[in-house]
Enzyme design. Structure first.
Site, PDB file in Angstrom:
ATOM      1  N   ASP A  13      22.474  71.916   6.964  1.00  7.38           N
ATOM      2  CA  ASP A  13      22.394  72.389   8.345  1.00  7.38           C
ATOM      3  C   ASP A  13      21.318  73.463   8.492  1.00  7.38           C
ATOM      4  O   ASP A  13      20.961  74.127   7.517  1.00  7.38           O
ATOM      5  CB  ASP A  13      23.775  72.940   8.740  1.00  7.38           C
ATOM      6  CG  ASP A  13      24.011  72.940  10.234  1.00  7.38           C
ATOM      7  OD1 ASP A  13      23.142  72.461  10.997  1.00  7.38           O
ATOM      8  OD2 ASP A  13      25.064  73.442  10.652  1.00  7.38           O
ATOM      9  N   ARG A  17      17.053  75.190  13.788  1.00  4.08           N
ATOM     10  CA  ARG A  17      17.077  76.630  14.056  1.00  4.08           C
ATOM     11  C   ARG A  17      16.006  77.357  13.232  1.00  4.08           C
ATOM     12  O   ARG A  17      15.328  78.260  13.724  1.00  4.08           O
ATOM     13  CB  ARG A  17      18.467  77.175  13.693  1.00  4.08           C
ATOM     14  CG  ARG A  17      18.902  78.345  14.548  1.00  4.08           C
ATOM     15  CD  ARG A  17      20.329  78.780  14.233  1.00  4.08           C
ATOM     16  NE  ARG A  17      21.228  77.655  13.988  1.00  4.08           N
ATOM     17  CZ  ARG A  17      22.340  77.740  13.249  1.00  4.08           C
ATOM     18  NH1 ARG A  17      22.678  78.879  12.677  1.00  4.08           N
ATOM     19  NH2 ARG A  17      23.105  76.679  13.086  1.00  4.08           N
ATOM     20  N   HIS A  30      12.863  69.524  10.347  1.00  5.97           N
ATOM     21  CA  HIS A  30      13.386  68.343   9.648  1.00  5.97           C
ATOM     22  C   HIS A  30      12.461  67.927   8.504  1.00  5.97           C
ATOM     23  O   HIS A  30      12.915  67.551   7.431  1.00  5.97           O
ATOM     24  CB  HIS A  30      13.579  67.181  10.630  1.00  5.97           C
ATOM     25  CG  HIS A  30      14.620  67.458  11.668  1.00  5.97           C
ATOM     26  ND1 HIS A  30      15.813  68.079  11.374  1.00  5.97           N
ATOM     27  CD2 HIS A  30      14.662  67.201  13.001  1.00  5.97           C
ATOM     28  CE1 HIS A  30      16.534  68.196  12.470  1.00  5.97           C
ATOM     29  NE2 HIS A  30      15.855  67.678  13.471  1.00  5.97           N
ATOM     30  N   ARG A  64      21.507  63.433  19.941  1.00 12.36           N
ATOM     31  CA  ARG A  64      20.325  64.303  20.034  1.00 12.36           C
ATOM     32  C   ARG A  64      19.272  63.657  20.955  1.00 12.36           C
ATOM     33  O   ARG A  64      19.310  62.456  21.199  1.00 12.36           O
ATOM     34  CB  ARG A  64      19.710  64.478  18.632  1.00 12.36           C
ATOM     35  CG  ARG A  64      20.661  65.076  17.603  1.00 12.36           C
ATOM     36  CD  ARG A  64      20.335  66.527  17.371  1.00 12.36           C
ATOM     37  NE  ARG A  64      21.227  67.126  16.384  1.00 12.36           N
ATOM     38  CZ  ARG A  64      20.922  67.287  15.097  1.00 12.36           C
ATOM     39  NH1 ARG A  64      19.765  66.866  14.620  1.00 12.36           N
ATOM     40  NH2 ARG A  64      21.762  67.884  14.286  1.00 12.36           N
ATOM     41  N   LEU A 124      20.325  61.610 -12.158  1.00  9.57           N
ATOM     42  CA  LEU A 124      21.081  61.970 -10.947  1.00  9.57           C
ATOM     43  C   LEU A 124      21.210  60.789  -9.978  1.00  9.57           C
ATOM     44  O   LEU A 124      20.230  60.077  -9.736  1.00  9.57           O
ATOM     45  CB  LEU A 124      20.343  63.109 -10.229  1.00  9.57           C
ATOM     46  CG  LEU A 124      20.928  63.545  -8.873  1.00  9.57           C
ATOM     47  CD1 LEU A 124      22.151  64.419  -9.078  1.00  9.57           C
ATOM     48  CD2 LEU A 124      19.882  64.273  -8.030  1.00  9.57           C
ATOM     49  N   ARG A 179      27.895  74.020   2.593  1.00 10.37           N
ATOM     50  CA  ARG A 179      27.300  73.885   3.928  1.00 10.37           C
ATOM     51  C   ARG A 179      26.359  75.055   4.138  1.00 10.37           C
ATOM     52  O   ARG A 179      26.765  76.220   4.008  1.00 10.37           O
ATOM     53  CB  ARG A 179      28.367  73.848   5.024  1.00 10.37           C
ATOM     54  CG  ARG A 179      27.714  73.680   6.408  1.00 10.37           C
ATOM     55  CD  ARG A 179      28.684  73.426   7.528  1.00 10.37           C
ATOM     56  NE  ARG A 179      27.958  73.090   8.740  1.00 10.37           N
ATOM     57  CZ  ARG A 179      28.408  72.318   9.719  1.00 10.37           C
ATOM     58  NH1 ARG A 179      29.633  71.825   9.644  1.00 10.37           N
ATOM     59  NH2 ARG A 179      27.666  72.069  10.777  1.00 10.37           N
TER      60      ARG A 179
END
Ligand code: V0D
Length: 231
Positions: A13, A17, A30, A64, A124, A179
């Site tokens: 998140d 912002r 992004h 969005r 991974l 988060r």
């Protein structure tokens, strides 16, 4: 006994912002966030984490603005064009959970080809939750179970039987959920899978979340586990 963190899940998140704070467009946030996916995946691989599940796109994200959704749809392609060679060299294996069928055909193709190309890698597992919702996943599992009941393949199931119908079937349990960016909610991420996970919330926004922050969260996990684990 030292418990180890096999499966880390992250709600990434704060990208929009983070961009706004420097008078940039949300899309720039992004893009920076997707570069950080590469950094944290490499760090997790080095730390011998087995699975990193990243919440890339929730079922809510369709609400969005259209331009932003369109930009998000091209990010997997941008990501693989830039990083697939490096991911291959590092032995990272791509997976996805969620309903991919609502993505544009090209986004689906790019993702499926990355999954195919990396399927034999042994490092991974980088698992992208895309158009994923925890309740949606549970309802899909319930419907598949109902189908199998009608077909006479199942009559009753226990917890591990139920788990085999989830999109995370076969992956180790989630040990740690992080988060970023201050909110302290699960937001319909891995609902069933988080039952026994340690939850770490940090104010750091996703583009600023570094390897040191990941290590710090893993230490929180290890300390809590030592104190509260089965002695
Ligand atoms: C935007 C922060 C990588 C969260 C990270 C489709 C919001 C950057 C991917 C990606 C997104 C997904 C699948 C894949 C390879 C890369 C990505 C989306 C958003 C939504 F196979 N970053 N990223 N996908 N953001």
């Amino acid at each position: 006994m030292q418990t180890t963190c096999k499966h880390v899940a992250i709600i990434m998140d704060g990208n929009g912002r983070w961009a706004k704070n420097q008078n940039k467009l949300r899309t720039f946030g992004h893009l920076s966030g997707s570069e950080n996916v590469r950094n944290i995946a490499l760090a997790a691989n080095k730390l011998k984490i087995q699975v990193l599940t990243l919440y890339a796109f929730s079922t809510e994200n369709w609400k969005r603005p259209m331009e932003e959704v369109e930009y998000l749809m091209i990010l997997p392609e941008v990501f693989f064009n830039r990083f697939i060679d490096e991911l291959m060299r590092e032995g990272i294996k791509i997976m996805a959970i969620g309903d991919l069928t609502r993505f544009p055909p090209n986004t689906q193709r790019v993702l499926l080809s990355a999954i195919e190309k990396t399927k034999n890698n042994q490092g991974l597992i980088l698992n992208f939750a895309m158009n994923y919702g925890g309740r949606d996943e549970i309802i899909r599992a319930v419907n598949k179970i109902a189908d199998d009941v009608r077909l006479g393949k199942v009559d009753s199931i226990d917890e591990s039987g139920f788990e085999s119908y989830l999109m995370t079937a076969g992956l180790p349990a989630v040990d740690l959920m992080i988060r970023t960016s201050g909110e302290q909610r699960i937001s319909n991420f891995l609902l069933w899978q988080l039952a026994y996970a340690e939850l770490v919330f940090t104010d750091v926004s996703w583009p600023d979340f570094k390897e040191a922050d990941l290590i710090e969260a893993m230490q929180v996990f290890e300390n809590r586990n030592r104190r509260f684990g089965g002695l």
